[in-house]
Design a protein around this motif. Structure first.
Motif, PDB file in Angstrom:
ATOM      1  N   PHE A 130       0.810  -1.213   0.000  1.00 15.13           N
ATOM      2  CA  PHE A 130       0.000   0.000   0.000  1.00 15.13           C
ATOM      3  C   PHE A 130       0.843   1.263   0.000  1.00 15.13           C
ATOM      4  O   PHE A 130       0.393   2.324   0.429  1.00 15.13           O
ATOM      5  N   VAL A 131       2.059   1.158  -0.470  1.00 16.33           N
ATOM      6  CA  VAL A 131       2.905   2.348  -0.606  1.00 16.33           C
ATOM      7  C   VAL A 131       2.257   3.309  -1.599  1.00 16.33           C
ATOM      8  O   VAL A 131       1.677   2.895  -2.600  1.00 16.33           O
ATOM      9  N   SER A 132       2.340   4.585  -1.314  1.00 16.30           N
ATOM     10  CA  SER A 132       1.702   5.590  -2.169  1.00 16.30           C
ATOM     11  C   SER A 132       2.727   6.288  -3.047  1.00 16.30           C
ATOM     12  O   SER A 132       3.921   6.305  -2.758  1.00 16.30           O
ATOM     13  N   ARG A 133       2.234   6.899  -4.120  1.00 15.39           N
ATOM     14  CA  ARG A 133       3.113   7.711  -4.958  1.00 15.39           C
ATOM     15  C   ARG A 133       3.666   8.894  -4.179  1.00 15.39           C
ATOM     16  O   ARG A 133       4.797   9.338  -4.427  1.00 15.39           O
ATOM     17  N   ALA A 134       2.892   9.404  -3.212  1.00 10.16           N
ATOM     18  CA  ALA A 134       3.383  10.520  -2.400  1.00 10.16           C
ATOM     19  C   ALA A 134       4.609  10.106  -1.599  1.00 10.16           C
ATOM     20  O   ALA A 134       5.573  10.880  -1.474  1.00 10.16           O
ATOM     21  N   GLN A 135       4.618   8.872  -1.056  1.00  9.85           N
ATOM     22  CA  GLN A 135       5.789   8.390  -0.321  1.00  9.85           C
ATOM     23  C   GLN A 135       6.991   8.219  -1.239  1.00  9.85           C
ATOM     24  O   GLN A 135       8.124   8.539  -0.872  1.00  9.85           O
ATOM     25  N   ILE A 136       6.743   7.710  -2.438  1.00 11.22           N
ATOM     26  CA  ILE A 136       7.830   7.539  -3.403  1.00 11.22           C
ATOM     27  C   ILE A 136       8.414   8.895  -3.782  1.00 11.22           C
ATOM     28  O   ILE A 136       9.648   9.076  -3.820  1.00 11.22           O
ATOM     29  N   SER A 137       7.557   9.855  -4.040  1.00  5.14           N
ATOM     30  CA  SER A 137       8.027  11.201  -4.388  1.00  5.14           C
ATOM     31  C   SER A 137       8.810  11.823  -3.239  1.00  5.14           C
ATOM     32  O   SER A 137       9.822  12.498  -3.448  1.00  5.14           O
ATOM     33  N   ALA A 138       8.341  11.602  -2.000  1.00  6.84           N
ATOM     34  CA  ALA A 138       9.037  12.149  -0.837  1.00  6.84           C
ATOM     35  C   ALA A 138      10.435  11.558  -0.697  1.00  6.84           C
ATOM     36  O   ALA A 138      11.393  12.263  -0.356  1.00  6.84           O
ATOM     37  N   ALA A 139      10.557  10.251  -0.970  1.00 10.84           N
ATOM     38  CA  ALA A 139      11.872   9.604  -0.895  1.00 10.84           C
ATOM     39  C   ALA A 139      12.831  10.187  -1.932  1.00 10.84           C
ATOM     40  O   ALA A 139      13.988  10.486  -1.635  1.00 10.84           O
TER      41      ALA A 139
END
Length: 411
Positions: A130-139
């Motif tokens: 359930f990882v989000s695109r927002a988390q990926i972008s933040a990383a």
């Protein structure tokens, strides 16, 4: 409450070239704590393998140029099945992992190195679907702000005790200095690979995440805000909770589609993937299936992803005479690649002839099979225009469609 490290004020200079980004998904574990059955990354949540869920937001992030998956030995067929319907254009061939997570990540990094990759790498556990695109972008952003390593972290809400070997409490660490960490963890590629190689040379194989390995190698590890919904599926009960509460907010979207074709010479028409005998055919570049064309546009509209002509231009000779089922299947796959689900398809066909009633159930079944829906989620109606207009004069036929889908909420 724990204070997470603020983002560095360091910014990339305008002259600096953007760093290429790769994602490495670790899917080589056996998931023994999840109980009997398939390895947990291949078990189904909402009808799709956990690995497919985990891959979806990485595939949707345009800044990621390469995605690699590390799988367990003997899981080749499972991996192939899990990838069904997924766009593999940015996927590297899977790499076989090792006996530990650390060994598996190292093998994945070496595979990327052999391709000549250097830049930012995101390492993510496939058991976090359930990882989000927002988390990926933040990383990615945290590494772009000058860090060498960065991990998503959440403040600890429970009191934590350290116990001794005999089971007694030895220490109660201050809660405001503790965090739990998640993936994706972001790293500069070469320092991470060098740290793995140094640990391998030193015969140190006990690191449970890459941030710990980077700490051992002497690199500072920054943090950024984690996401409580980004849960890891570890035990059998986690799968029950994931089925009931998927850990993400899905928003409903509705799209509409319309298509029309004129009659011409021929002895049949295609409607909803079913060949229906008629005293005329249709004039079209593909097979002229107005029903499937309208449904395709309805799904693409709900995705805000162009229309059928965007993806299958009539000027392209490869689509001449093409079966329209592939267009609808493509649109359905686009929904799933975005982490979404199709809830309902509704179709209306307008024509004086041929009669749709005798073929209604066959058309419903064909459409349901193309998009992978239960029959009860596909509706078809047929009507005439009371002999008015071009359809009333039997010059052609029309289809109107509505698609209801749900997509993960985006910021």
């Amino acid at each position: 409450m724990t204070r997470l490290q603020p983002e560095s004020s360091t910014v990339l200079r305008h002259s600096d070239a953007p760093q290429p980004v790769a994602a490495l998904l670790v899917a080589a574990g056996r998931g023994l704590r999840a109980g009997d059955g398939e390895p947990k990354q291949y078990r189904l949540v909402e009808g799709r393998p956990v690995l497919a869920h985990a891959l979806t937001p990485f595939l949707a992030e345009p800044s990621i140029a390469r995605i690699a998956v590390v799988i367990g030995e003997g899981d080749e067929a499972r991996y192939t099945n899990a990838m069904a319907g997924i766009d593999s254009s940015r996927l590297a061939a899977p790499t076989l992992g090792g006996a530990t997570r650390q060994a598996s990540v190292r093998r994945g990094l070496l595979a990327l190195a052999r391709e000549g990759f250097d830049g930012i790498v995101l390492v993510h556990d496939a058991a976090r679907p359930f990882v989000s695109r927002a988390q990926i972008s933040a990383a990615i952003h945290r590494l772009g702000a000058g860090a060498i390593a960065a991990i998503p972290a959440l403040p600890v809400t429970d009191t934590v005790k350290r116990t001794s070997a005999d089971g007694h409490v030895a220490e109660t660490p201050p809660r405001d200095q503790l965090v739990t960490v998640q993936t994706p963890q972001a790293f500069r590629f070469k320092p991470l690979l060098d740290a793995h190689e140094a640990a391998e040379a030193a015969l140190l194989h006990g690191f449970t995440d890459d941030a710990a390995l980077m700490e051992w190698a002497g690199h500072p590890v920054a943090t950024f805000q984690g996401d409580p919904a980004n849960v890891k599926l570890t035990h059998a009960a986690d799968f029950l909770r994931a089925a009931a509460h998927p850990g993400r907010t899905l928003v409903t979207r509705v799209g509409t589609g319309y298509d029309v074709h004129a009659f011409g010479p021929g002895d049949h028409v295609w409607l909803g993937g079913v060949r229906i005998g008629h005293d005329q055919g249709v004039i079209a570049h593909s097979d002229g299936d107005v029903a499937l064309h309208a449904l395709t546009d309805a799904l693409l509209g709900a995705l805000a992803d162009g229309d059928i002509g965007t993806h299958f231009p009539p000027s392209d000779p490869q689509w001449r005479g093409a079966a329209s089922a592939q267009f609808l299947a493509f649109a359905a796959t686009r929904v799933r690649e975005r982490g979404g689900r199709i809830d309902f398809l509704d179709l209306t066909v307008v024509c004086e002839a041929p009669k749709i009633g005798p073929h209604r159930e066959a058309i419903r079944a064909e459409i349901a099979a193309i998009v992978g829906l239960p029959l009860g989620k596909v509706a078809i109606k047929a009507t005439t225009s009371e002999r008015m207009g071009f359809t009333g004069r039997r010059e052609g036929l029309v289809a109107l469609a509505t698609a209801t889908i749900r997509l993960p909420e985006e910021d």
